[in-house]
Design an enzyme around this catalytic site. Structure first.
Site, PDB file in Angstrom:
ATOM      1  N   GLU A 104      -7.950   2.540  13.086  1.00  0.00           N
ATOM      2  CA  GLU A 104      -7.751   1.533  14.125  1.00  0.00           C
ATOM      3  C   GLU A 104      -7.080   2.083  15.291  1.00  0.00           C
ATOM      4  OE1 GLU A 104      -7.686  -1.697  16.365  1.00  0.00           O
ATOM      5  OE2 GLU A 104      -8.915  -1.570  14.763  1.00  0.00           O
TER       6      GLU A 104
ATOM      7  N   ILE B  63       1.551   4.838   1.615  1.00  0.00           N
ATOM      8  CA  ILE B  63       0.599   5.659   2.123  1.00  0.00           C
ATOM      9  C   ILE B  63       0.182   4.637   3.259  1.00  0.00           C
ATOM     10  CG2 ILE B  63      -1.300   7.091   2.046  1.00  0.00           C
ATOM     11  CD1 ILE B  63      -0.533   7.437  -0.881  1.00  0.00           C
TER      12      ILE B  63
ATOM     13  N   HIS C 294       0.923  -1.202   0.025  1.00  0.00           N
ATOM     14  CA  HIS C 294       0.144  -0.123   0.057  1.00  0.00           C
ATOM     15  C   HIS C 294       0.866   1.249   0.018  1.00  0.00           C
ATOM     16  CE1 HIS C 294      -3.335   2.772   1.368  1.00  0.00           C
ATOM     17  NE2 HIS C 294      -4.113   1.702   0.916  1.00  0.00           N
TER      18      HIS C 294
ATOM     19  N   GLY D 114      -6.112   4.387   5.536  1.00  0.00           N
ATOM     20  CA  GLY D 114      -6.859   5.182   6.245  1.00  0.00           C
ATOM     21  C   GLY D 114      -7.596   4.199   7.404  1.00  0.00           C
ATOM     22  N   VAL D 115      -7.971   3.108   7.113  1.00  0.00           N
ATOM     23  CA  VAL D 115      -8.600   2.117   7.987  1.00  0.00           C
ATOM     24  C   VAL D 115      -7.480   1.770   9.266  1.00  0.00           C
ATOM     25  CG1 VAL D 115     -10.116   1.252   6.327  1.00  0.00           C
ATOM     26  CG2 VAL D 115      -7.876   0.148   6.849  1.00  0.00           C
TER      27      VAL D 115
END
Length: 147
Positions: free
Chosen positions: A63, A55, A49, A58-59
């Protein structure tokens, strides 16, 4: 109250590669918490990723915020949480404002905690270099840990 990684690991069930809080710098039980995560190129998610343009997903920022909120809740409740887990039940108003990349330090904040029965709701924000990276309202439920 501050928490080093030893205390964090006593309060959270998460372990490598999913423990996403390095240190708590301030915690007012029932009120607010400030913590951080240092993001390095060695994070396993950067392999995919994205190759050549790492990067943080976002998840995973969410978390990290949820784990920070779990630490606030754990510090705010009486008794042992050894047989309990905090589980996401909802995310509202999620907005991503900037990318998080290797070398960043994510400053994690949860505040305005509200508890009702076994539900916990709080405002969460992640900043990098003083700039908002992510914000959300997190809801979690206190449940029994499977045996």
């Amino acid at each position: 109250m501050e928490m080093d990684i030893e205390k964090i690991m006593r309060l959270l069930p998460h372990r490598y590669p999913f423990l996403l809080v390095d240190r708590v710098v301030e915690c007012e039980p029932g009120q607010k918490i400030r913590a951080y995560k240092n993001v390095t190129i060695n994070e396993p998610f950067f392999q995919g990723h994205f190759p050549g343009a790492p990067i943080m997903p976002g998840v995973l920022i969410l978390e990290a915020l949820a784990q920070t909120g779990g630490l606030l809740a754990a510090a705010s409740l009486d008794g042992s949480l050894a047989d309990k887990l905090f589980l996401f039940t909802g995310l509202d108003g999620v907005k991503f404002r900037r990318q998080v990349v290797p070398g960043d330090r994510i400053d994690l904040e949860c505040s305005n905690m509200r508890m009702k029965l076994k539900l916990c709701k709080m405002d969460a924000r992640a900043h990098v270099e003083g700039k908002l990276a992510c914000e959300a309202v997190i809801t979690a439920a206190l449940g029994d840990r499977p045996q």
